[in-house]
Design an enzyme around this catalytic site. Structure first.
Site, PDB file in Angstrom:
ATOM      1  CG  HIS A  28     -10.393 -20.316   4.289  1.00 30.72           C
ATOM      2  ND1 HIS A  28     -11.378 -20.996   3.612  1.00 30.72           N
ATOM      3  CD2 HIS A  28      -9.285 -20.372   3.504  1.00 30.72           C
ATOM      4  CE1 HIS A  28     -10.893 -21.430   2.454  1.00 30.72           C
ATOM      5  NE2 HIS A  28      -9.627 -21.066   2.370  1.00 30.72           N
ATOM      6  CG  HIS A  29      -7.137 -17.204   7.839  1.00 28.44           C
ATOM      7  ND1 HIS A  29      -7.396 -15.864   7.683  1.00 28.44           N
ATOM      8  CD2 HIS A  29      -6.731 -17.655   6.623  1.00 28.44           C
ATOM      9  CE1 HIS A  29      -7.146 -15.500   6.437  1.00 28.44           C
ATOM     10  NE2 HIS A  29      -6.745 -16.578   5.762  1.00 28.44           N
ATOM     11  NE  ARG A  36      -2.264  -0.325   3.650  1.00 31.22           N
ATOM     12  CZ  ARG A  36      -1.721  -1.060   4.629  1.00 31.22           C
ATOM     13  NH1 ARG A  36      -1.704  -2.377   4.541  1.00 31.22           N
ATOM     14  NH2 ARG A  36      -1.199  -0.470   5.684  1.00 31.22           N
ATOM     15  CB  THR A  49      -7.292 -11.206  -5.988  1.00 33.91           C
ATOM     16  OG1 THR A  49      -5.994 -10.608  -5.838  1.00 33.91           O
ATOM     17  CG2 THR A  49      -8.318 -10.395  -5.209  1.00 33.91           C
ATOM     18  CE  LYS A  61     -11.335 -17.223   1.690  1.00 33.57           C
ATOM     19  NZ  LYS A  61     -10.444 -16.429   0.826  1.00 33.57           N
ATOM     20  CB  ALA A  93      -6.178 -20.258 -10.316  1.00 37.26           C
TER      21      ALA A  93
END
Length: 268
Positions: free
Chosen positions: A156-157, A36, A100, A160, A123
């Protein structure tokens, strides 16, 4: 040497990608690292950020300023960021590897339009194992047909931000296509209350967000008297990073086009 840039370089996945690039034994090298513009880490050495030692590649906050330093950009960030980077790479004729997730249908159309000018591997998941599972799912759906109920469960964690995961959605697309169904019409995202009996043609999705789970996916084909489960569990982000670097190397000399990991692995 294939010159590779990584965006989102100060994040968890970005650091893992940097490490993966440097593990290619000189076939590829990290020549740019982007994060960023307002990051306090701009100017820091990318190798030191990834805890692999100094590389002499300073973190920058602008893809456009670094565009002459790389052949291919690996982008695992956010749709809004990826689309900005896509415009830069398209104008400069640079290849992209995009991991992404969370794109809208309209945003995916922008990727496809850009791929008419530059080569892109896009993907939902760059794991070799997941892409093998996609092949198996196609076969399972065609064999089992309309005699099973199909559910997709993913975990997922806690960090996410999109749900269901891009991988889960891709799994659903593969199964739906094999069965001649439109996923947008048959998908059911979570259930609550008096739902009534389950229509056979639906494809259900269940999502878990907890702890530091890297990524678990199970597709359940349930019939009367038996069920088949195809499961993939990732224990390290390096699995995805190595696949992305493999895709970046594969893109060398490829013409403009929109590719995925099935192309990279020769599964199509």
């Amino acid at each position: 040497m294939r010159r590779i840039a990584v965006t989102g370089a100060a994040g968890r996945m970005g650091k893992t990608l940097i490490e993966a690039v440097q593990q290619t034994g000189g076939v590829a090298g990290l020549t740019a690292a982007i994060d960023r513009p307002d990051s306090t880490l701009v100017g820091a050495d990318a190798g030191e950020l990834a805890a692999i030692g100094r590389l002499g590649v300073p973190l920058t906050g602008d893809v456009a300023r670094a565009v002459d330093e790389f052949d291919v950009l690996i982008d695992f960030t956010h749709p809004s960021v990826t689309l900005k980077n896509l415009d830069v790479c398209r104008r400069a004729g640079k290849a992209m590897v995009i991991g992404t997730t969370g794109f809208s249908p309209e945003e995916k159309e922008r990727l496809a339009a850009a791929a008419r000018e530059i080569p892109i591997v896009f993907a939902a998941n760059f794991s070799v194992g997941v892409n093998l599972c996609l092949k198996l799912l196609d076969t399972a759906a065609r064999v089992l047909g309309d005699d099973v109920d199909i559910e997709i469960i993913e975990a997922h964690h806690r960090h996410k931000v999109d749900a269901p995961s891009g991988t889960a959605l891709r799994m659903g697309e593969v199964v739906a296509e094999a069965l001649g169904r439109d996923l947008q019409k048959v998908a059911v995202y979570g259930r609550e209350g008096q739902t009534g009996a389950r229509p056979r043609e639906t494809i259900g999705f269940a999502t878990v967000r907890a702890g530091d789970v890297v990524g678990d996916h199970t597709v359940l084909f349930a019939a009367d008297g038996e069920r088949v489960e195809i499961t993939h569990k990732a224990s390290s982000r390096m699995t995805f990073a190595k696949g992305a670097v493999r895709a970046a190397l594969w893109l060398d000399e490829k013409p403009a086009g929109l590719y995925d990991m099935q192309d990279v692995l020769g599964l199509i």
